[in-house]
Design a protein around this motif. Structure first.
Motif, PDB file in Angstrom:
ATOM      1  N   GLY A 244      92.372   2.642  37.198  1.00 42.47           N
ATOM      2  CA  GLY A 244      91.271   1.798  37.677  1.00 42.47           C
ATOM      3  C   GLY A 244      90.621   0.947  36.599  1.00 42.47           C
ATOM      4  O   GLY A 244      89.599   0.320  36.830  1.00 42.47           O
ATOM      5  N   PHE A 245      91.209   0.903  35.388  1.00 41.27           N
ATOM      6  CA  PHE A 245      90.671  -0.013  34.376  1.00 41.27           C
ATOM      7  C   PHE A 245      91.763  -0.934  33.874  1.00 41.27           C
ATOM      8  O   PHE A 245      92.965  -0.686  34.087  1.00 41.27           O
ATOM      9  N   THR A 246      91.337  -2.017  33.238  1.00 40.21           N
ATOM     10  CA  THR A 246      92.292  -2.951  32.631  1.00 40.21           C
ATOM     11  C   THR A 246      91.838  -3.249  31.200  1.00 40.21           C
ATOM     12  O   THR A 246      90.705  -2.930  30.824  1.00 40.21           O
ATOM     13  N   LEU A 247      92.710  -3.858  30.436  1.00 35.69           N
ATOM     14  CA  LEU A 247      92.353  -4.308  29.085  1.00 35.69           C
ATOM     15  C   LEU A 247      92.164  -5.824  29.124  1.00 35.69           C
ATOM     16  O   LEU A 247      92.913  -6.532  29.815  1.00 35.69           O
ATOM     17  N   ASP A 248      91.182  -6.293  28.368  1.00 36.61           N
ATOM     18  CA  ASP A 248      90.880  -7.725  28.350  1.00 36.61           C
ATOM     19  C   ASP A 248      91.856  -8.417  27.393  1.00 36.61           C
ATOM     20  O   ASP A 248      91.572  -8.574  26.213  1.00 36.61           O
ATOM     21  N   VAL A 249      93.008  -8.788  27.914  1.00 30.15           N
ATOM     22  CA  VAL A 249      94.029  -9.405  27.051  1.00 30.15           C
ATOM     23  C   VAL A 249      94.185 -10.886  27.363  1.00 30.15           C
ATOM     24  O   VAL A 249      93.994 -11.316  28.490  1.00 30.15           O
ATOM     25  N   ASN A 250      94.507 -11.636  26.325  1.00 30.36           N
ATOM     26  CA  ASN A 250      94.965 -13.024  26.461  1.00 30.36           C
ATOM     27  C   ASN A 250      96.444 -13.023  26.167  1.00 30.36           C
ATOM     28  O   ASN A 250      96.856 -12.527  25.113  1.00 30.36           O
ATOM     29  N   ILE A 251      97.229 -13.561  27.050  1.00 32.66           N
ATOM     30  CA  ILE A 251      98.682 -13.569  26.806  1.00 32.66           C
ATOM     31  C   ILE A 251      99.116 -15.006  26.523  1.00 32.66           C
ATOM     32  O   ILE A 251      98.909 -15.900  27.344  1.00 32.66           O
ATOM     33  N   TRP A 252      99.662 -15.184  25.340  1.00 32.17           N
ATOM     34  CA  TRP A 252     100.098 -16.530  24.933  1.00 32.17           C
ATOM     35  C   TRP A 252     101.561 -16.721  25.334  1.00 32.17           C
ATOM     36  O   TRP A 252     102.415 -15.895  24.983  1.00 32.17           O
ATOM     37  N   GLU A 253     101.817 -17.824  26.036  1.00 32.23           N
ATOM     38  CA  GLU A 253     103.220 -18.186  26.292  1.00 32.23           C
ATOM     39  C   GLU A 253     103.695 -18.996  25.084  1.00 32.23           C
ATOM     40  O   GLU A 253     103.647 -20.221  25.078  1.00 32.23           O
TER      41      GLU A 253
END
Ligand SMILES: Cc1cc2nc3c(=O)[nH]c(=O)nc-3n(C[C@H](O)[C@H](O)[C@H](O)COP(=O)(O)OP(=O)(O)OC[C@H]3O[C@@H](n4cnc5c(N)ncnc54)[C@H](O)[C@@H]3O)c2cc1C
Length: 467
Positions: A244-253
């Motif tokens: 029920g939780f997520t990580l605050d990630v930015n994913i770079w292409e």
């Protein structure tokens, strides 16, 4: 082993979710420690859909932060161990030349180009400081600004990514790790049955088997005492349905390109250029001036070198938002223009021979996330107390990790089997940390935003000292 004949409800000491280099290194370590170990990979091993695509990565030792420099040095002996077991080198120690504006990064978290010298000295590592002419003598660059400087470091090299992945899978097989591809994990839940008295977790998902995606999927529900969650950019695909939780990630292409280069001029070492972004035109985006490159490597295409910009115009929150057929035209053009001005041997109108994209996962301080799933999320236990499930699931994602693969495998194994690390300081990678006051953990699903302004606009990602 053929997954079609395998018991899809079997019990393992350790289940590893995600068969990239970090997951494979973890499985190898656990198996060597006597654990019955399974790796579940949603794609094929050596796939290009996560973060480990393409042929090369940098092994570097130049870090401003003491703890990163210390880990890089500790990792050197683990690379040597892995290469001894492999029976061949997995890195080509070409050296690395960092160069650029000596003021770039001042006041930023990773400091300036020259700031890692303190740690190189502390670890008695060799380096040579160069002025602009020295940089242009060492590598085929031209028209660099007069005041630029460089630092040439021999104890760095190109990681042979395909060979490393083949080696890790081979060693896993030799150490009797069960490796299943086309096996997508959907969620982890507490095992409240008593089928296997010691099993704490059920790892659920669907497996296509050796015929790949064309085969009918079969459900699996493996039992596990311990779990390593190592799915790279896809981390929230597991965390949210399970906890029920997520990580605050930015994913770079991230875009990478291969350019043909005159064989008499070739780069003979890796390099990284540091310079402030160019100012945006009103209403436009800043244009990154961070570029990096590799020599032509014996396991790559001949007479071609990989050169790329070290940011991404396309930044996404979830791999499902990836624009598969699109290679950012902005990033291609930025690199091409820079090459035209500054690189010798690529002709007057350099055009990439081929290009691709690869997902780089970041949290806002650019560091790893390497920690246990916090106790408050380990819900659903009945009968057995929650305390028994504490410190049984470890997560790894984010950061520039290829150079640390053998160390990460060791650390993940130690965390899972011993509950702590023996000698590696991973306290900076806590899942509970709050860079700039903002927690990395968020209750709830991924916010499906797309930040087309570009990764180089996102706060602390602004100043970085390389891969
Ligand atoms: C362009 C680029 C350049 C880089 N340069 C450097 C560098 O020079 N030096 C350096 O140290 N690092 C570098 N990095 C970072 C480095 O490549 C990554 O840190 C590394 O590849 C991470 O490996 P991994 O095993 O964590 O993730 P991955 O290789 O992405 O592996 C994760 C695996 O999990 C699988 N998976 C995902 N979800 C599921 C699921 N639900 N069920 C089962 N399996 C699943 C995926 O298919 C994937 O195979 C670079 C990254 C990029 C993109």
């Amino acid at each position: 082993m053929n997954s079609e004949q395998h018991d899809l409800y079997a019990k393992y000491d350790v289940v590893v979710i995600g068969g990239g280099p970090v997951g494979l290194a973890t499985a190898l370590e656990c198996s060597k420690a006597g654990q019955k170990t399974l790796v579940l990979e949603q794609s094929v091993f050596y796939n290009q859909s996560g973060s480990s695509g393409d042929l090369v990565r940098m092994f570097r030792t130049a870090y401003t932060e003491d703890f990163m420099a210390d880990l890089a040095v500790q990792c050197m002996s683990l690379w040597n161990e892995l290469e001894a077991e492999a029976g061949e080198p997995l890195r080509l120690m070409t050296g690395l030349l960092n160069f650029g504006d000596p003021k770039y990064g001042e006041g930023g978290p990773e400091g300036t180009l020259m700031d890692p010298i303190r740690n190189l000295d502390r670890h008695h590592m060799a380096y040579t400081i160069l002025d602009r002419d020295g940089v242009e003598e060492k590598l085929p660059f031209q028209n660099l600004p007069d005041e630029w400087v460089g630092i040439d470091m021999p104890d760095n090299g190109c990681i042979n990514v395909p060979l490393m992945l083949r080696t890790l899978t081979r060693l896993c097989r030799e150490h009797r790790v069960d490796l299943f591809d086309y096996a997508t994990v959907k969620r982890v839940r507490a095992d409240n049955t008593k089928t296997y008295p010691s099993a704490k977790w059920v790892v659920e998902g669907a497996m296509h088997g050796p015929k790949g995606a064309s085969a009918l999927a079969r459900a699996f529900a493996f039992r596990a005492d311990k779990i390593a969650i190592t799915p790279g950019a896809y981390v929230n695909h597991i965390l949210y349905p399970s906890f029920g939780f997520t990580l605050d990630v930015n994913i770079w292409e991230m875009v990478y390109e291969y350019y043909a280069i005159d064989p008499s001029i070739q780069f003979d070492k890796m390099w990284f250029q540091f310079q402030e972004d160019s100012k945006p035109i009103p209403g436009g985006k800043p244009v990154s001036n961070l570029f990096y490159g590799f020599p032509s490597v014996p396991w790559g295409p001949p007479n071609m070198c990989r050169i790329a910009v070290d940011t991404a115009t396309n930044v996404i929150a979830d791999p499902d938002q990836r624009q598969y057929p699109v290679i950012s035209p902005e990033d291609l053009e930025n690199t091409r223009e820079w090459l035209h001005k500054h690189v010798l041997g690529v002709g007057p109108h350099p055009v990439p021979v081929f290009a691709g994209t690869c997902l780089q996962t970041n949290v806002s301080d650019n560091m790893f996330v390497l920690d246990f799933v916090p106790e408050r999320y380990l819900r659903g236990a009945q009968g057995e107390s929650d305390a028994a499930r504490e410190r049984t699931i470890v997560v790894f994602t984010a950061g520039w990790a290829m150079k640390f693969v053998p160390l990460l495998g060791r650390v993940l194994r130690e965390l899972l089997l011993d509950g702590k690390t023996s000698q590696y300081d991973v306290s900076h990678f806590s899942i509970e940390r709050k860079p700039g006051g903002v927690p990395i953990i968020r209750d709830g699903p991924v916010e499906r935003r797309r930040d087309v302004l570009g990764a180089h606009c996102t706060g602390s990602s602004l100043h970085r000292l390389g891969h």
